[in-house]
Design a protein around this motif. Structure first.
Motif, PDB file in Angstrom:
ATOM      1  N   ALA A  14       0.826  -1.207   0.000  1.00 33.98           N
ATOM      2  CA  ALA A  14       0.000   0.000   0.000  1.00 33.98           C
ATOM      3  C   ALA A  14       0.864   1.262   0.000  1.00 33.98           C
ATOM      4  CB  ALA A  14      -0.939  -0.012   1.203  1.00 33.98           C
ATOM      5  N   GLN A  15       1.966   1.248   0.761  1.00 29.26           N
ATOM      6  CA  GLN A  15       2.851   2.415   0.823  1.00 29.26           C
ATOM      7  C   GLN A  15       3.500   2.700  -0.525  1.00 29.26           C
ATOM      8  OE1 GLN A  15       5.444   1.402   4.097  1.00 29.26           O
ATOM      9  NE2 GLN A  15       4.219   2.588   5.549  1.00 29.26           N
ATOM     10  N   LYS A  16       3.770   1.666  -1.300  1.00 29.34           N
ATOM     11  CA  LYS A  16       4.360   1.866  -2.628  1.00 29.34           C
ATOM     12  C   LYS A  16       3.290   2.208  -3.670  1.00 29.34           C
ATOM     13  CE  LYS A  16       8.270  -1.285  -2.007  1.00 29.34           C
ATOM     14  NZ  LYS A  16       8.868  -2.565  -2.442  1.00 29.34           N
ATOM     15  N   PHE A  17       2.128   1.580  -3.517  1.00 33.20           N
ATOM     16  CA  PHE A  17       1.084   1.692  -4.536  1.00 33.20           C
ATOM     17  C   PHE A  17       0.375   3.046  -4.529  1.00 33.20           C
ATOM     18  CE2 PHE A  17      -3.485   1.291  -5.494  1.00 33.20           C
ATOM     19  CZ  PHE A  17      -3.397   1.048  -6.859  1.00 33.20           C
ATOM     20  N   PHE A  18      -0.101   3.495  -3.367  1.00 33.01           N
ATOM     21  CA  PHE A  18      -1.009   4.646  -3.350  1.00 33.01           C
ATOM     22  C   PHE A  18      -0.392   5.975  -3.791  1.00 33.01           C
ATOM     23  CE2 PHE A  18      -3.709   1.651  -1.143  1.00 33.01           C
ATOM     24  CZ  PHE A  18      -4.880   1.844  -1.868  1.00 33.01           C
TER      25      PHE A  18
END
Length: 155
Positions: free
Chosen positions: A51-55
């Motif tokens: 999530a930290q990389k994606f959003f």
């Protein structure tokens, strides 16, 4: 006469009282994104690291697409002028198609970025969750606050 009066009294609140849902303040961009992030993370089963990389990339893409869509709508509004020429309509139509093509190219560009740290299955799950989020968002417009996306459990 009593029937007419009774019917009027029953229907009066329906037609003349404001809809309570209309009084709710609209969701801020930050609240929308927070709910969307939580919903997609949960529905797609993203880890905290994913999530930290994606959003950040996802919201970057949304900003680019939003800008493109605003420009496309400005072009569409030009067609409302009754003095719009056939050549101007032709340009508007082509600009709208080009905007959709650019949107699709952006989607493909970002999917390739996501593939560097997400599996194809996770990307699929994210896309599915995103569609579900928007579907529930549309439903919530008819059902008020309780129906806002993110307030329901995974089905």
């Amino acid at each position: 006469m009593k029937k007419v009066l009774s019917i009027f009294l029953i229907l009066f609140p329906v037609f003349f009282l404001p809809d309570l849902r209309a009084q709710q303040p609209p969701m801020s961009k930050e609240e929308f994104r927070s709910r969307q992030q939580e919903f997609i993370t949960r529905r797609a089963g993203l880890t905290q690291e994913e999530a930290q990389k994606f959003f950040p990339l996802y919201f970057e893409l949304q900003d680019k697409k939003g800008k493109l869509n605003r420009e496309a709508w400005q072009n569409m509004r030009q067609g409302k002028d009754p003095n719009t020429t056939e050549a101007e309509y032709a340009r508007i139509v082509e600009d709208m198609i080009q905007a959709r093509i650019t949107n699709d190219k952006l989607d493909l560009e970002y999917v390739r970025k996501y593939k560097k740290f997400l599996s194809a299955k996770k990307i699929y799950d994210i896309q599915k969750a995103e569609m579900r989020f928007h579907r529930e968002l549309l439903k919530s417009a008819h059902h008020g606050e309780k129906g806002r996306p993110g307030n329901k459990e995974k089905r």
